[in-house]
Motif scaffolding. Sequence first.
Motif: not given
Length: 293
Positions: A241-249, A227-236, A264-268
Motif C-alpha cells: 500500500p502506498g508504493q508503486p507496483t514493482r514487476s519483472t517479466r 519465482v521459478w518454474d514460470t513460463r515465458a511472458g509471465d509478469e511477476i 524491492m518495495v519498502a515496508v514497515g
Amino acid sequence: MTRNTPEFERLAAELRGLRARTGLSLAALGTGSAYSKSSWERYLNGKSLPPWPAVRALCRLADEPEPRIRALWELAEQAWSGRAAVALPPRPPLPEALPGPTAGPGPADPAATDPTPGRTPGRTPLRWRVAAGPAALAAAVALPLLALVAWFAHQWLAVQGRNLDSHPETAITAFRVGCHGSACEGRDPTAMLCGVQPMTLAQFRTTDAAGLEIRYNPQCGAAWTRVWDTRAGDEITMTAPGQPTRSTRVPNAQAADAFLYTPMVAVGRGTPLRACVVPPSAAPPQCFTVSAP
C-alpha cells in the motif's frame, strides 16, 4: 587427492550449507546444474575442488550472492594449486665494499679516464657498484615486507571465517546491506545484498506449478517476490500500500526455470504485501498475500 587446508575445508562446508538450503538431493542438484551427481558428491565432501561455474550454479540455486563465496573459492583454489605459498626471496649479497684511496695515476694520465685498460678483470666499475647498492638494499627490504603483508591478510581472512563458524548469528551482520527503507525502493535485492539470508514470509504454488515466495529482509526494511518454474511472458509483481507496483517479466523459456526477482518495495511492520503471477494470455492473474512481520 584431497588437500585438507583450512581454506579448502571452509569452502566445502559453505557448499554443504548452500546445498542444505536448497533442499535438493544430489541427483536433483545434478539436474539443476551442468555437473553430475558423482561430481557434486566429491565437491561437497571435500574430495576435489569444484570449478567456479559449478559453485556459481549452486549459488543461484541457493539464492546466495556470489561475492563472498567467490572470495572463499579463490582462497581454496590458491591453496589447492599451491599458489598460496609465499616463498621469501633469498637475501641478496650486500654491495661490494668500496676500495679505499690508493696511489694511482693523476687526472692527466689516460689510464684514469679510460676504464678499460686499467680495470681489474671481473670487477664491476665503481659507478655501477655505487648505483646498484641502494636498489639491491631496497629490494632486500621490500620483497620480504610484501610477503609478510600477504601472510597477515591471509591469516585475517581465516580468522574471519572461524569467527562466523563459531558465531553463526553474526553471519548476517558481517554484511553491510546496500540500502534501507525508501532507499531500497525499486532496487535489485541481490545487488543490494538484501538477498543475504532473507526471511521467506510465505511460499506458494500456482495452478501452473510455478513456485512463488514473498521474501523480506529486516535489515533492508524491504520485500520482494521470487519465482521459478514460470513460463515465458509471465509478469511477476509485488505491491505494498502506498508504493508503486514493482514487476519483472520472464523474458524467455531459458529464464523460466531460474530464480527471478522483482525489484524491492519498502515496508514497515505489519505492511500487507501482495504478489502476483500475471500470464501473457487472457487468463486471470494468480495473487497471494501476506503481512510483513
